[in-house]
Design a protein around this motif. Structure first.
Motif, PDB file in Angstrom:
ATOM      1  N   ALA A 181       8.977  67.548  25.433  1.00  0.00           N
ATOM      2  CA  ALA A 181       9.810  68.710  25.110  1.00  0.00           C
ATOM      3  C   ALA A 181      11.267  68.306  25.206  1.00  0.00           C
ATOM      4  N   TYR A 182      12.071  68.720  24.222  1.00  0.00           N
ATOM      5  CA  TYR A 182      13.486  68.375  24.218  1.00  0.00           C
ATOM      6  C   TYR A 182      14.216  69.041  25.382  1.00  0.00           C
ATOM      7  N   ASN A 183      15.157  68.289  25.958  1.00  0.00           N
ATOM      8  CA  ASN A 183      15.984  68.796  27.044  1.00  0.00           C
ATOM      9  C   ASN A 183      17.375  68.213  26.864  1.00  0.00           C
ATOM     10  N   ASP A 184      18.396  69.064  26.720  1.00  0.00           N
ATOM     11  CA  ASP A 184      19.721  68.540  26.393  1.00  0.00           C
ATOM     12  C   ASP A 184      20.326  67.709  27.513  1.00  0.00           C
ATOM     13  N   ASP A 185      20.078  68.088  28.777  1.00  0.00           N
ATOM     14  CA  ASP A 185      20.604  67.278  29.880  1.00  0.00           C
ATOM     15  C   ASP A 185      19.940  65.903  29.898  1.00  0.00           C
ATOM     16  N   GLU A 186      18.648  65.888  29.637  1.00  0.00           N
ATOM     17  CA  GLU A 186      17.933  64.609  29.599  1.00  0.00           C
ATOM     18  C   GLU A 186      18.454  63.743  28.457  1.00  0.00           C
ATOM     19  N   LEU A 187      18.695  64.367  27.305  1.00  0.00           N
ATOM     20  CA  LEU A 187      19.216  63.620  26.165  1.00  0.00           C
ATOM     21  C   LEU A 187      20.535  62.945  26.519  1.00  0.00           C
ATOM     22  N   LEU A 188      21.474  63.687  27.090  1.00  0.00           N
ATOM     23  CA  LEU A 188      22.774  63.111  27.439  1.00  0.00           C
ATOM     24  C   LEU A 188      22.618  61.997  28.469  1.00  0.00           C
ATOM     25  N   ARG A 189      21.736  62.208  29.427  1.00  0.00           N
ATOM     26  CA  ARG A 189      21.500  61.178  30.446  1.00  0.00           C
ATOM     27  C   ARG A 189      20.959  59.900  29.806  1.00  0.00           C
ATOM     28  N   MET A 190      20.045  60.059  28.859  1.00  0.00           N
ATOM     29  CA  MET A 190      19.469  58.899  28.190  1.00  0.00           C
ATOM     30  C   MET A 190      20.503  58.195  27.312  1.00  0.00           C
ATOM     31  N   LEU A 191      21.309  58.953  26.592  1.00  0.00           N
ATOM     32  CA  LEU A 191      22.339  58.352  25.751  1.00  0.00           C
ATOM     33  C   LEU A 191      23.333  57.570  26.597  1.00  0.00           C
ATOM     34  N   ARG A 192      23.680  58.121  27.747  1.00  0.00           N
ATOM     35  CA  ARG A 192      24.604  57.402  28.634  1.00  0.00           C
ATOM     36  C   ARG A 192      23.963  56.126  29.181  1.00  0.00           C
TER      37      ARG A 192
ATOM     38  N   PRO B  44      21.602  56.887  14.365  1.00  0.00           N
ATOM     39  CA  PRO B  44      21.209  57.615  15.577  1.00  0.00           C
ATOM     40  C   PRO B  44      20.040  58.545  15.292  1.00  0.00           C
ATOM     41  N   ALA B  45      19.178  58.734  16.277  1.00  0.00           N
ATOM     42  CA  ALA B  45      18.049  59.657  16.142  1.00  0.00           C
ATOM     43  C   ALA B  45      18.196  60.736  17.211  1.00  0.00           C
ATOM     44  N   ILE B  46      18.986  61.746  16.884  1.00  0.00           N
ATOM     45  CA  ILE B  46      19.246  62.859  17.790  1.00  0.00           C
ATOM     46  C   ILE B  46      18.672  64.126  17.171  1.00  0.00           C
ATOM     47  N   PRO B  47      17.833  64.858  17.894  1.00  0.00           N
ATOM     48  CA  PRO B  47      17.252  66.076  17.341  1.00  0.00           C
ATOM     49  C   PRO B  47      18.320  67.052  16.875  1.00  0.00           C
ATOM     50  N   ARG B  48      18.098  67.669  15.717  1.00  0.00           N
ATOM     51  CA  ARG B  48      19.085  68.620  15.190  1.00  0.00           C
ATOM     52  C   ARG B  48      19.378  69.734  16.174  1.00  0.00           C
ATOM     53  N   ALA B  49      18.339  70.135  16.916  1.00  0.00           N
ATOM     54  CA  ALA B  49      18.516  71.238  17.855  1.00  0.00           C
ATOM     55  C   ALA B  49      19.464  70.875  18.995  1.00  0.00           C
ATOM     56  N   LEU B  50      19.674  69.574  19.237  1.00  0.00           N
ATOM     57  CA  LEU B  50      20.508  69.145  20.351  1.00  0.00           C
ATOM     58  C   LEU B  50      21.834  68.534  19.912  1.00  0.00           C
ATOM     59  N   VAL B  51      22.057  68.444  18.609  1.00  0.00           N
ATOM     60  CA  VAL B  51      23.297  67.851  18.105  1.00  0.00           C
ATOM     61  C   VAL B  51      24.517  68.585  18.650  1.00  0.00           C
ATOM     62  N   ALA B  52      24.454  69.913  18.690  1.00  0.00           N
ATOM     63  CA  ALA B  52      25.609  70.700  19.149  1.00  0.00           C
ATOM     64  C   ALA B  52      25.988  70.327  20.574  1.00  0.00           C
ATOM     65  N   ARG B  53      24.993  70.080  21.427  1.00  0.00           N
ATOM     66  CA  ARG B  53      25.296  69.717  22.824  1.00  0.00           C
ATOM     67  C   ARG B  53      26.006  68.365  22.889  1.00  0.00           C
ATOM     68  N   VAL B  54      25.560  67.420  22.081  1.00  0.00           N
ATOM     69  CA  VAL B  54      26.203  66.099  22.067  1.00  0.00           C
ATOM     70  C   VAL B  54      27.637  66.230  21.549  1.00  0.00           C
TER      71      VAL B  54
END
Length: 218
Positions: free
Chosen positions: A91-102, A130-140
């Motif tokens: 399941a997508y999680n924006d905090d997890e995404l940012l942590r992984m990108l960092r 880059p492969a970033i989910p569209r739903a999380l692009v705004a957070r990035v």
């Protein structure tokens, strides 16, 4: 998303915690789409051995494995800087995404996405997309813009990006290709490619996806 040419094959090493190999990445459908899983591992030491022995194009990690050992993505980036790392999650999680990108991860995907879509995403990452989910692009994008006041304090002195280069980088986050970026910014595709090249050179990275990850770590 990247187009796969007939005959293209991608070698992948998978890091996972699941006892069922097919629960994460693999199976005949993914193989039919051009992705070959050459090794699997559940610990960093085994992953490192698999990468050295399997010469993968991409490493795919389960988010659960990263939760067990959060240092794995960054350790892999340090030990194997030329091998892109992708995380797959239930399941997508924006905090997890940012942590992984960092941590140096270049892609964040759902493990249950269609095999052909996953294959295109993996081939795209290898090509520097880059492969970033569209739903999380705004957070990035929000995170990039939050960094705006500190743009002059990036890790490398030579990494000072111009305002136009930051504009291009923000559009890259959205997964836009050269021609679309050119239309958005009212500049030529040649100029876009020049800005992208300048961004990668200043940040000391080899791909568009790595540029995004680098800035988020700065």
């Amino acid at each position: 998303m990247h187009d796969i040419e007939a005959g293209d094959r991608l070698r992948v090493v998978v890091g996972e915690t699941s006892p069922r190999p097919e629960a994460l990445v693999g199976g005949p459908q993914l193989a039919a789409a051009g992705v070959d899983v050459v090794a699997r591992a559940s610990r960093y030491s085994d992953l490192a051995l698999a990468i050295r022995g399997g010469s993968p194009d991409v490493v795919v990690l389960a988010a659960g494995l990263c939760a067990v050992d959060g240092e794995i993505p960054e350790a892999l980036r340090g030990a194997f800087p030329l091998v892109p790392v992708v995380v797959v999650t239930a399941a997508y999680n924006d905090d997890e995404l940012l942590r992984m990108l960092r941590g140096g991860v270049l892609g964040y995907l759902r493990h249950d996405m269609a095999p052909d879509s996953m294959a295109r995403a993996l081939f795209g990452i290898l090509a520097g997309e880059p492969a970033i989910p569209r739903a999380l692009v705004a957070r990035v994008l929000d995170e990039l813009r939050r960094l705006a006041p500190a743009r002059s304090r990036l890790a490398l002195p030579q990494a000072h990006l111009t305002e136009r280069e930051w504009d291009v980088l923000e559009l890259l986050v959205q997964g836009l290709h050269t021609n679309i970026i050119a239309q958005r910014l009212f500049i030529s595709p040649v100029t876009v490619r020049s800005h992208v090249a300048a961004v990668m050179r200043k940040l000391g990275v080899r791909s568009r996806a790595a540029a995004i990850s680098h800035v988020l770590r700065a």
